[in-house]
Motif scaffolding. Structure first.
Motif, mmCIF file in Angstrom:
data_model
loop_
_atom_site.group_PDB
_atom_site.id
_atom_site.type_symbol
_atom_site.label_atom_id
_atom_site.label_comp_id
_atom_site.label_asym_id
_atom_site.label_seq_id
_atom_site.Cartn_x
_atom_site.Cartn_y
_atom_site.Cartn_z
ATOM 1 N N VAL A 5 57.201 20.590 97.190
ATOM 2 C CA VAL A 5 58.372 19.906 97.733
ATOM 3 C C VAL A 5 58.079 19.446 99.155
ATOM 4 O O VAL A 5 57.685 20.256 100.008
ATOM 5 C CB VAL A 5 59.610 20.829 97.723
ATOM 6 C CG1 VAL A 5 60.815 20.125 98.327
ATOM 7 C CG2 VAL A 5 59.921 21.280 96.297
ATOM 8 N N ALA A 7 59.029 19.148 102.329
ATOM 9 C CA ALA A 7 60.106 19.779 103.084
ATOM 10 C C ALA A 7 60.571 18.947 104.270
ATOM 11 O O ALA A 7 61.656 19.171 104.809
ATOM 12 C CB ALA A 7 59.659 21.159 103.569
ATOM 13 N N GLY A 10 63.667 13.327 104.107
ATOM 14 C CA GLY A 10 65.116 13.238 103.929
ATOM 15 C C GLY A 10 65.874 13.308 105.239
ATOM 16 O O GLY A 10 65.370 13.778 106.262
ATOM 17 N N ALA A 13 66.389 17.077 106.360
ATOM 18 C CA ALA A 13 65.236 17.968 106.278
ATOM 19 C C ALA A 13 65.036 18.685 107.634
ATOM 20 O O ALA A 13 65.372 18.145 108.681
ATOM 21 C CB ALA A 13 63.983 17.165 105.930
ATOM 22 N N PRO A 14 64.486 19.909 107.613
ATOM 23 C CA PRO A 14 64.083 20.629 106.397
ATOM 24 C C PRO A 14 65.171 21.515 105.787
ATOM 25 O O PRO A 14 64.982 22.049 104.714
ATOM 26 C CB PRO A 14 62.917 21.492 106.910
ATOM 27 C CG PRO A 14 63.305 21.812 108.315
ATOM 28 C CD PRO A 14 64.003 20.589 108.834
ATOM 29 N N VAL A 17 66.572 20.575 102.276
ATOM 30 C CA VAL A 17 65.476 20.611 101.301
ATOM 31 C C VAL A 17 65.095 22.048 100.978
ATOM 32 O O VAL A 17 64.931 22.413 99.808
ATOM 33 C CB VAL A 17 64.257 19.829 101.841
ATOM 34 C CG1 VAL A 17 63.104 19.911 100.846
ATOM 35 C CG2 VAL A 17 64.624 18.381 102.110
ATOM 36 N N ALA A 21 65.458 23.906 97.363
ATOM 37 C CA ALA A 21 64.247 24.421 96.719
ATOM 38 C C ALA A 21 64.360 25.907 96.424
ATOM 39 O O ALA A 21 63.969 26.381 95.350
ATOM 40 C CB ALA A 21 63.037 24.139 97.603
ATOM 41 N N SER A 98 60.322 14.631 96.595
ATOM 42 C CA SER A 98 60.504 14.192 97.982
ATOM 43 C C SER A 98 61.784 13.389 98.133
ATOM 44 O O SER A 98 62.091 12.528 97.309
ATOM 45 C CB SER A 98 59.321 13.355 98.453
ATOM 46 O OG SER A 98 59.531 12.880 99.778
ATOM 47 N N ALA A 99 62.521 13.670 99.222
ATOM 48 C CA ALA A 99 63.692 12.874 99.594
ATOM 49 C C ALA A 99 63.363 11.980 100.782
ATOM 50 O O ALA A 99 64.256 11.426 101.409
ATOM 51 C CB ALA A 99 64.862 13.790 99.946
ATOM 52 N N CYS A 293 63.879 11.286 95.563
ATOM 53 C CA CYS A 293 65.270 11.680 95.791
ATOM 54 C C CYS A 293 65.929 10.781 96.827
ATOM 55 O O CYS A 293 65.252 10.161 97.657
ATOM 56 C CB CYS A 293 65.346 13.128 96.278
ATOM 57 S SG CYS A 293 64.633 14.336 95.156
ATOM 58 N N SER A 297 70.075 13.357 100.307
ATOM 59 C CA SER A 297 70.274 14.395 99.283
ATOM 60 C C SER A 297 70.755 15.718 99.877
ATOM 61 O O SER A 297 70.133 16.256 100.791
ATOM 62 C CB SER A 297 68.967 14.648 98.525
ATOM 63 O OG SER A 297 68.618 13.550 97.722
ATOM 64 N N ILE A 302 68.510 18.405 95.648
ATOM 65 C CA ILE A 302 67.126 18.874 95.725
ATOM 66 C C ILE A 302 66.868 19.917 94.643
ATOM 67 O O ILE A 302 65.835 19.875 93.951
ATOM 68 C CB ILE A 302 66.823 19.457 97.118
ATOM 69 C CG1 ILE A 302 67.018 18.395 98.210
ATOM 70 C CG2 ILE A 302 65.413 20.041 97.161
ATOM 71 C CD1 ILE A 302 66.074 17.213 98.114
#
Length: 341
Positions: A5, A7, A10, A13-14, A17, A21, A98-99, A293, A297, A302
């Protein structure tokens, strides 16, 4: 089964995410490898009370949303999205989620893993709800200009994905068009129609925009320009419709009572069109499993993307795609040129 993932990818993040996860690891027993800046990931993990199935792979760089995808992936050898796909290539993970920058995800997957044999261009397959189950819409934005043969390849890959991941027997496959008649549409779609008709797919012809969420087809094929417009329209419409209904109900005492009694039903209806329900869009056509993603997200998205990525890898969808592509090797580019002419 290990899912790498990104991380650092997005808007949230993190933290978002990592939370998503960890939830996937706890709920489904999936091994998760968080890829990115270890100090930041560790701080997020502390707030999640940790999880024995979650580990961290440190790398320094990140591809930002505004960067040129190909240039960034090539130039940043320690970028989290590139490293995630390299872990798959090395056999240390079986899928990537991945976002982050979607173009970078596509570029990293292509540069690191390469394309499946028989695929000219990978496509992004997004999952949409319908009364009969998820509809696979492909392409959702990877390729804005496509040849008829590209559309056929999208259909073959999405057919294998729908049948293998969702258990759909002989997925009904259609072309998105401005009318059901064979004569409708531009030259690209009319030429593709004949390629689909001659393929082993369960091709049901053309469908219109109003049919997308009706369950009329299990797989709907279009170019990435049209597909991305459809996806963003549905996302925006679901948000606006819920707000419009709530605003109208608040205008009267009877409406406010209805809202109080039916608020949960409205929320459930909103979730039907929520992209977080499936989490991510599989990148079909690379020699591996990649999930793209939404940049915004939340953790739930996620989590669901990690679960879908694991299912994708476990069900050996790539093998089914390869079989489908080989089955139409006779429908080559020469045939396509003849059809277009």
């Amino acid at each position: 089964m290990i899912v790498a993932v990104d991380a650092m990818g997005g808007d949230f993040a993190p933290d978002a995410v990592v939370e998503g996860a960890v939830a996937a690891a706890k709920e489904r027993g999936i091994e998760v490898l968080l890829v990115g800046r270890e100090p930041e990931i560790r701080r997020s993990l502390r707030s999640q009370r940790g999880e024995s199935r979650v580990s961290v792979h440190h790398c320094e760089d990140v591809v930002e949303m505004g960067e040129s995808p190909l240039k960034a992936v090539r130039g940043k050898k320690s970028a989290s999205i590139r490293v995630a796909f390299e872990l798959v290539k090395a056999g240390k993970a079986q899928a990537v989620v991945s976002a982050g920058n979607s173009g970078a995800t596509l570029a990293a997957g292509l540069l690191t893993l390469g394309k499946l044999e028989g695929v000219d261009r990978p496509g992004i397959a997004t999952l949409l709800p319908s009364p009969s189950g998820p509809v696979v819409l492909i392409d959702a934005g990877a390729n804005v200009d496509c040849r008829p043969s590209h559309l056929l390849q999208f259909g073959l890959m999405a057919h294998a994905f729908s049948a293998t991941c969702f258990g759909v027997h002989r997925p009904r496959t259609a072309l998105l068009n401005i009318g059901e008649e064979v004569s409708k549409g531009n030259e690209q779609v009319r030429a593709a129609w004949d390629l689909f008709r001659r393929s082993p797919l369960h091709f049901i012809g053309n469908v219109e925009g109003r049919d997308i969420l009706s369950g009329a087809a299990d797989v709907i094929v279009c170019d990435g320009f049209v597909g991305n417009v459809v996806l963003k329209l549905i996302e925006g419409l679901s948000d606006q419709m819920e707000e419009l209904m709530r605003d109208e109900l608040r205008r009267s005492a009877a409406g406010r009572l209805l809202l109080l009694a039916g608020g949960r039903a409205l929320a459930r209806a909103r979730r039907v069109l929520d992209y977080a329900e499936y989490g991510g869009a599989p990148l079909l056509g690379i020699q591996g499993v990649g999930m793209v993603c939404h940049g915004g997200s939340p953790p739930r998205a996620i989590k669901n993307a990690v679960i879908l990525a694991a299912r994708y890898a476990e069900n050996r969808v790539l093998d089914k795609m390869a079989e489908q592509l080989v089955s139409v090797s006779s429908l080559n580019h020469g045939d396509e040129k003849q059809l277009v002419s």
